[in-house]
Write a protein that holds these residues in place. Structure first.
Motif, PDB file in Angstrom:
ATOM      1  N   LYS B  63       0.831  -1.196   0.000  1.00  0.00           N
ATOM      2  CA  LYS B  63       0.000   0.000   0.000  1.00  0.00           C
ATOM      3  C   LYS B  63       0.874   1.257   0.000  1.00  0.00           C
ATOM      4  O   LYS B  63       0.627   2.198  -0.747  1.00  0.00           O
ATOM      5  CB  LYS B  63      -0.885  -0.024   1.249  1.00  0.00           C
ATOM      6  CG  LYS B  63      -2.239   0.590   1.014  1.00  0.00           C
ATOM      7  CD  LYS B  63      -3.151   0.229   2.169  1.00  0.00           C
ATOM      8  CE  LYS B  63      -4.407   1.047   2.157  1.00  0.00           C
ATOM      9  NZ  LYS B  63      -5.208   0.803   3.340  1.00  0.00           N
ATOM     10  N   ASN B  67       0.087   2.793  -3.486  1.00  0.00           N
ATOM     11  CA  ASN B  67      -1.042   3.702  -3.361  1.00  0.00           C
ATOM     12  C   ASN B  67      -0.611   5.134  -3.666  1.00  0.00           C
ATOM     13  O   ASN B  67       0.373   5.637  -3.112  1.00  0.00           O
ATOM     14  CB  ASN B  67      -1.597   3.590  -1.934  1.00  0.00           C
ATOM     15  CG  ASN B  67      -2.857   4.408  -1.729  1.00  0.00           C
ATOM     16  OD1 ASN B  67      -2.929   5.539  -2.148  1.00  0.00           O
ATOM     17  ND2 ASN B  67      -3.844   3.816  -1.093  1.00  0.00           N
ATOM     18  N   GLY B  68      -1.348   5.788  -4.537  1.00  0.00           N
ATOM     19  CA  GLY B  68      -0.995   7.150  -4.943  1.00  0.00           C
ATOM     20  C   GLY B  68      -0.883   8.112  -3.778  1.00  0.00           C
ATOM     21  O   GLY B  68      -0.031   8.996  -3.765  1.00  0.00           O
ATOM     22  N   LEU B  69      -1.726   7.915  -2.769  1.00  0.00           N
ATOM     23  CA  LEU B  69      -1.727   8.823  -1.627  1.00  0.00           C
ATOM     24  C   LEU B  69      -0.382   8.809  -0.913  1.00  0.00           C
ATOM     25  O   LEU B  69       0.238   9.852  -0.702  1.00  0.00           O
ATOM     26  CB  LEU B  69      -2.849   8.428  -0.666  1.00  0.00           C
ATOM     27  CG  LEU B  69      -2.757   9.023   0.733  1.00  0.00           C
ATOM     28  CD1 LEU B  69      -2.907  10.533   0.691  1.00  0.00           C
ATOM     29  CD2 LEU B  69      -3.813   8.423   1.640  1.00  0.00           C
ATOM     30  N   TYR B  70       0.073   7.598  -0.527  1.00  0.00           N
ATOM     31  CA  TYR B  70       1.292   7.523   0.263  1.00  0.00           C
ATOM     32  C   TYR B  70       2.513   7.927  -0.568  1.00  0.00           C
ATOM     33  O   TYR B  70       3.405   8.607  -0.090  1.00  0.00           O
ATOM     34  CB  TYR B  70       1.444   6.123   0.864  1.00  0.00           C
ATOM     35  CG  TYR B  70       0.275   5.781   1.754  1.00  0.00           C
ATOM     36  CD1 TYR B  70       0.128   6.425   2.979  1.00  0.00           C
ATOM     37  CD2 TYR B  70      -0.714   4.902   1.353  1.00  0.00           C
ATOM     38  CE1 TYR B  70      -0.958   6.163   3.789  1.00  0.00           C
ATOM     39  CE2 TYR B  70      -1.808   4.635   2.154  1.00  0.00           C
ATOM     40  CZ  TYR B  70      -1.927   5.270   3.373  1.00  0.00           C
ATOM     41  OH  TYR B  70      -3.014   5.020   4.160  1.00  0.00           O
ATOM     42  N   GLY B  72       2.402   9.985  -2.967  1.00  0.00           N
ATOM     43  CA  GLY B  72       2.294  11.438  -3.090  1.00  0.00           C
ATOM     44  C   GLY B  72       2.870  12.156  -1.886  1.00  0.00           C
ATOM     45  O   GLY B  72       3.557  13.166  -2.022  1.00  0.00           O
ATOM     46  N   VAL B  73       2.594  11.628  -0.685  1.00  0.00           N
ATOM     47  CA  VAL B  73       3.107  12.274   0.527  1.00  0.00           C
ATOM     48  C   VAL B  73       4.627  12.169   0.575  1.00  0.00           C
ATOM     49  O   VAL B  73       5.311  13.118   0.964  1.00  0.00           O
ATOM     50  CB  VAL B  73       2.465  11.658   1.787  1.00  0.00           C
ATOM     51  CG1 VAL B  73       3.074  12.266   3.049  1.00  0.00           C
ATOM     52  CG2 VAL B  73       0.971  11.909   1.789  1.00  0.00           C
ATOM     53  N   GLN B  76       5.943  14.691  -1.904  1.00  0.00           N
ATOM     54  CA  GLN B  76       5.756  16.038  -1.357  1.00  0.00           C
ATOM     55  C   GLN B  76       6.808  16.334  -0.293  1.00  0.00           C
ATOM     56  O   GLN B  76       7.406  17.408  -0.281  1.00  0.00           O
ATOM     57  CB  GLN B  76       4.350  16.122  -0.758  1.00  0.00           C
ATOM     58  CG  GLN B  76       4.197  17.163   0.307  1.00  0.00           C
ATOM     59  CD  GLN B  76       3.379  18.326  -0.187  1.00  0.00           C
ATOM     60  OE1 GLN B  76       3.335  18.595  -1.382  1.00  0.00           O
ATOM     61  NE2 GLN B  76       2.729  19.013   0.711  1.00  0.00           N
ATOM     62  N   ARG B 241      -2.274  22.323   5.975  1.00  0.00           N
ATOM     63  CA  ARG B 241      -2.313  22.316   4.511  1.00  0.00           C
ATOM     64  C   ARG B 241      -1.142  21.563   3.919  1.00  0.00           C
ATOM     65  O   ARG B 241      -1.170  21.162   2.767  1.00  0.00           O
ATOM     66  CB  ARG B 241      -2.258  23.749   3.988  1.00  0.00           C
ATOM     67  CG  ARG B 241      -3.523  24.504   4.245  1.00  0.00           C
ATOM     68  CD  ARG B 241      -3.308  25.982   4.001  1.00  0.00           C
ATOM     69  NE  ARG B 241      -4.580  26.658   4.056  1.00  0.00           N
ATOM     70  CZ  ARG B 241      -5.407  26.743   3.019  1.00  0.00           C
ATOM     71  NH1 ARG B 241      -5.067  26.228   1.879  1.00  0.00           N
ATOM     72  NH2 ARG B 241      -6.574  27.340   3.149  1.00  0.00           N
ATOM     73  N   VAL B 242      -0.069  21.430   4.690  1.00  0.00           N
ATOM     74  CA  VAL B 242       1.141  20.798   4.165  1.00  0.00           C
ATOM     75  C   VAL B 242       1.283  19.412   4.786  1.00  0.00           C
ATOM     76  O   VAL B 242       1.471  19.275   5.986  1.00  0.00           O
ATOM     77  CB  VAL B 242       2.382  21.653   4.483  1.00  0.00           C
ATOM     78  CG1 VAL B 242       3.631  21.011   3.897  1.00  0.00           C
ATOM     79  CG2 VAL B 242       2.194  23.057   3.955  1.00  0.00           C
ATOM     80  N   MET B 243       1.141  18.394   3.946  1.00  0.00           N
ATOM     81  CA  MET B 243       1.180  17.036   4.477  1.00  0.00           C
ATOM     82  C   MET B 243       2.580  16.467   4.312  1.00  0.00           C
ATOM     83  O   MET B 243       3.154  16.512   3.239  1.00  0.00           O
ATOM     84  CB  MET B 243       0.184  16.184   3.726  1.00  0.00           C
ATOM     85  CG  MET B 243      -0.485  15.155   4.625  1.00  0.00           C
ATOM     86  SD  MET B 243      -1.381  14.002   3.632  1.00  0.00           S
ATOM     87  CE  MET B 243      -3.012  14.629   3.848  1.00  0.00           C
ATOM     88  N   LEU B 248       1.696  12.153   8.633  1.00  0.00           N
ATOM     89  CA  LEU B 248       0.861  11.020   8.244  1.00  0.00           C
ATOM     90  C   LEU B 248       1.044   9.863   9.233  1.00  0.00           C
ATOM     91  O   LEU B 248       0.082   9.194   9.606  1.00  0.00           O
ATOM     92  CB  LEU B 248       1.258  10.579   6.828  1.00  0.00           C
ATOM     93  CG  LEU B 248       0.273   9.682   6.099  1.00  0.00           C
ATOM     94  CD1 LEU B 248      -1.042  10.395   5.895  1.00  0.00           C
ATOM     95  CD2 LEU B 248       0.847   9.252   4.759  1.00  0.00           C
TER      96      LEU B 248
END
Lengths: 349, 292
Positions: B63, B67-70, B72-73, B76, B241-243, B248
């Motif tokens: 995951k 997973n794009g979310l993780y 992405g974080v 970032q 706003r900044v992850m 996380l």
């Protein structure tokens, strides 16, 4: 003096009466009862509102421990080595524990919950607070009255200024749906697409996504935001320290703490008696004055100081439009929703 | 910096046999530190890695990595860490050079100010930025009073604030290795370059900069790694706003109570950090060999 004597007499009669009912075959008194809670400010309030009374009446001392986590409870149940008699936990953990049979049922013959609000009568989960996620603003920001409904909160034309919201999906999705015109009794199951579409609308106007309770009040005092959501007890604490905040309870979401007795606890009987003290309106009133949350016993507000009553969610002026969180829905969907929330947040960066 | 020293020492220890007793004594001296790290770092870290494998093994890793979310974080966080590194390099390079030109006495004063941020808690330093950047902060009061803007500027609770705050906190980690590199540069080399007709830009680009390579690598690695896993600055100045990865991980523990996921994220962060450290170490070792 006379008054004092009368009180003393009354207390002893009450004490005798309750001691009488325990007389037949009650388990021996332990030296102390081990209570697991999060400590800190809540710990002080628990002592003041409940533990002192319990110790005075039973002679059993309360020993506090602070152990986090559902895993710990699960391990204790599985090994049969129960280290505490009463515990507080997150509401979803509590529901899960109840479902898995990790908790003793709350004994109705000991813990009197007849005057409790309906949502606090769960079979094996006890709560003494009615807490809410409400909104607040500085009185000077909106001298002619600020946003009341969530539609108002979303309306930046009528109520200009940045917003503060919790940096988690909990409550926010309900707020978004109510702002979009969903009636509070039709919220569940939550329409996630619709909720996030509505959140897209407010996102540019959210100055701070707060993550701790104290922060929600501080950003108002610092004027970082014009209006913020927040747990009403945190706003209450700021008001007690002199901040001119106005708490708006319209359509606030009800949350509450959760307590339980682990299955097979060493002193389950006396643990029930502690919960009985925590269910009393007089003791809950002490908690209300300190915390700013209402008691789950509807009669508790009668014992609260008059100037504090209107600041509590349970006051008749405030309670009419409160919305109950559907705990089962959140228990089943929180993981998926948090993931979607994170993805949504990330997509905005 | 530590690796630079060990790398250099490695090249000096030509006759290993002669140094063996000393090496043993060294190990003995390091024993308390090793025991401490084993007990309070390696052991808990092993526990974290163990937890990340709980349930059906590797699903959490799958995951995190797919997973794009993780992803992405992570991207970032890396992009913020890279930006902070570049900002600090640009600020620290001239600063460190300036310090090398100072007299002994003035240099002590300079170091006092460079290390000043270490003397207060990071939380306090970070909160100080909220007083400067806030809607009612110093900057906004100034620009509003001067009539430069009508509405207060949104400076706090932005990515900009996180970059600024992180660059401030991390600056000493860049200045010190750079200074160490620059202090070793023989001033005559720069003079020689000048005598042979190199202009200022060429002296910088072809003499000074290459000689600072190890300092830049050490400083950049330190700043990048520390920023990549940092929590406080993004939590206080980002306004949600900044992850970043650390935020996380905290959310997974506190809100979702998903220790498996939190541990997997932490383990991947650790792996990325070790790989970066290894890459930097290679660069520095290469440098040490070049020099000898």
């Amino acid at each position: 003096m006379k008054h004092l004597l009368a009180t003393a007499a009354l207390t002893s009669i009450l004490a005798l009466a309750s001691f009488g009912s325990w007389a037949q075959g009650e388990p021996p008194k332990p030296e102390y009862l081990v209570v697991n809670h999060s400590g800190g400010v809540e710990g002080e309030i628990l002592r003041k509102a409940f533990f002192n009374t319990f110790e005075d009446e039973t002679g059993i001392k309360i020993r506090d421990v602070n152990q986090e986590g559902f895993g710990k409870l699960q391990a204790m149940i599985e090994t049969g080595n129960i280290e505490y008699d009463v515990t507080s936990f997150g509401i979803y953990d509590a529901l899960r524990a109840c479902e898995l049979g990790f908790l003793e049922p709350i004994a109705p013959e000991i813990v009197d919950r007849t005057d409790f609000v309906d949502h606090a009568k769960l079979p094996c989960v006890f709560s003494y607070t009615v807490a809410t996620t409400a909104k607040a603003y500085l009185e000077e920001t909106f001298p002619n009255g600020g946003p009341k409904t969530w539609a108002d909160f979303w309306d930046v034309e009528k109520f200009p200024g940045p917003r503060g919201m919790l940096n988690e999906p909990f409550d926010n999705l309900e707020f978004a749906l109510m702002a979009d015109g969903v009636s509070p009794d039709q919220l569940y199951p939550l329409d996630l697409d619709r909720a996030f579409r509505k959140l897209d609308e407010i996102y540019p106007n959210v100055g701070v996504w707060w993550s701790s309770g104290a922060q929600s009040a501080q950003i108002l005092i610092d004027k970082e935001v014009a209006v913020s959501t927040g747990w009403n007890g945190r706003f209450y604490a700021a008001i007690q320290k002199g901040a001119p905040l106005k708490i708006e309870f319209t359509q606030a979401m009800i949350n509450g703490g959760a307590w339980g007795i682990p299955k097979g606890a060493n002193n389950a009987y006396w643990a029930q008696h502690l919960l009985a003290v925590m269910a009393r309106p007089q003791n809950q009133a002490i908690m209300s004055e300190a915390f700013g949350y209402s008691g789950t016993n509807k009669k508790s507000i009668d014992h609260v100081r008059d100037d504090i009553k209107p600041l509590l969610p349970g006051h008749p002026n405030n309670s009419a439009t409160l919305v109950q969180t559907n705990l089962e829905w959140w228990r089943d969907h929180s993981e998926e929703v948090v993931e979607r929330w994170n993805a949504w947040m990330l997509s905005k960066q | 910096m530590a690796s630079e020293i060990s790398g250099a020492a490695g090249t000096f220890v030509g006759n290993a046999r002669r140094f063996r007793p000393r090496r043993f004594a060294g190990l003995l001296l390091a024993a308390p530190a090793i025991a401490y790290l084993a007990l309070f770092f390696v052991l808990p870290m092993a526990e974290v890695i163990g937890r990340s494998l709980a349930g059906s093994p590797l699903t959490s890793y799958e995951k995190v990595l797919t997973n794009g979310l993780y992803r992405g974080v992570f991207i970032q966080s890396a992009s913020i860490a890279l930006q902070v590194t570049v900002i600090d390099l640009i600020i620290a390079y001239p600063l460190a050079f300036y310090v090398t030109t100072l007299s002994r006495r003035a240099r002590l004063v300079a170091f006092f100010f460079i290390l000043l941020p270490f003397w207060s808690s990071q939380l306090v330093r970070t909160y100080a930025w909220t007083i400067i950047l806030g809607r009612n902060g110093l900057i906004n009061q100034l620009v509003l009073a001067l009539g430069l803007v009508e509405e207060p500027l949104t400076l706090l609770n932005t990515r900009f604030a996180v970059l600024l705050g992180s660059a401030h906190v991390m600056l000493p980690f860049m200045v010190l290795p750079l200074y160490a590199s620059m202090a070793k540069i023989d001033g005559d080399l720069l003079k020689a370059a000048s005598l042979f007709g190199a202009n200022g830009w060429n002296i910088f680009r072809r003499v000074h900069l290459p000689l600072c390579r190890s300092g830049i690598a050490a400083g950049a690695t330190l700043v990048f790694i520390l920023t990549l896993g940092s929590f406080t600055t993004a939590a206080v100045l980002g306004g949600g706003r900044v992850m970043m990865i650390a935020l996380l991980i905290e959310q997974q523990v506190r809100t979702v109570v998903n220790w498996t996921m939190a541990s997997a994220l932490a383990t991947v962060l650790l792996a990325v950090t070790i790989m970066l450290y290894w890459a930097c170490d290679r660069v520095l070792r290469g440098r040490a060999v070049d020099e000898s």
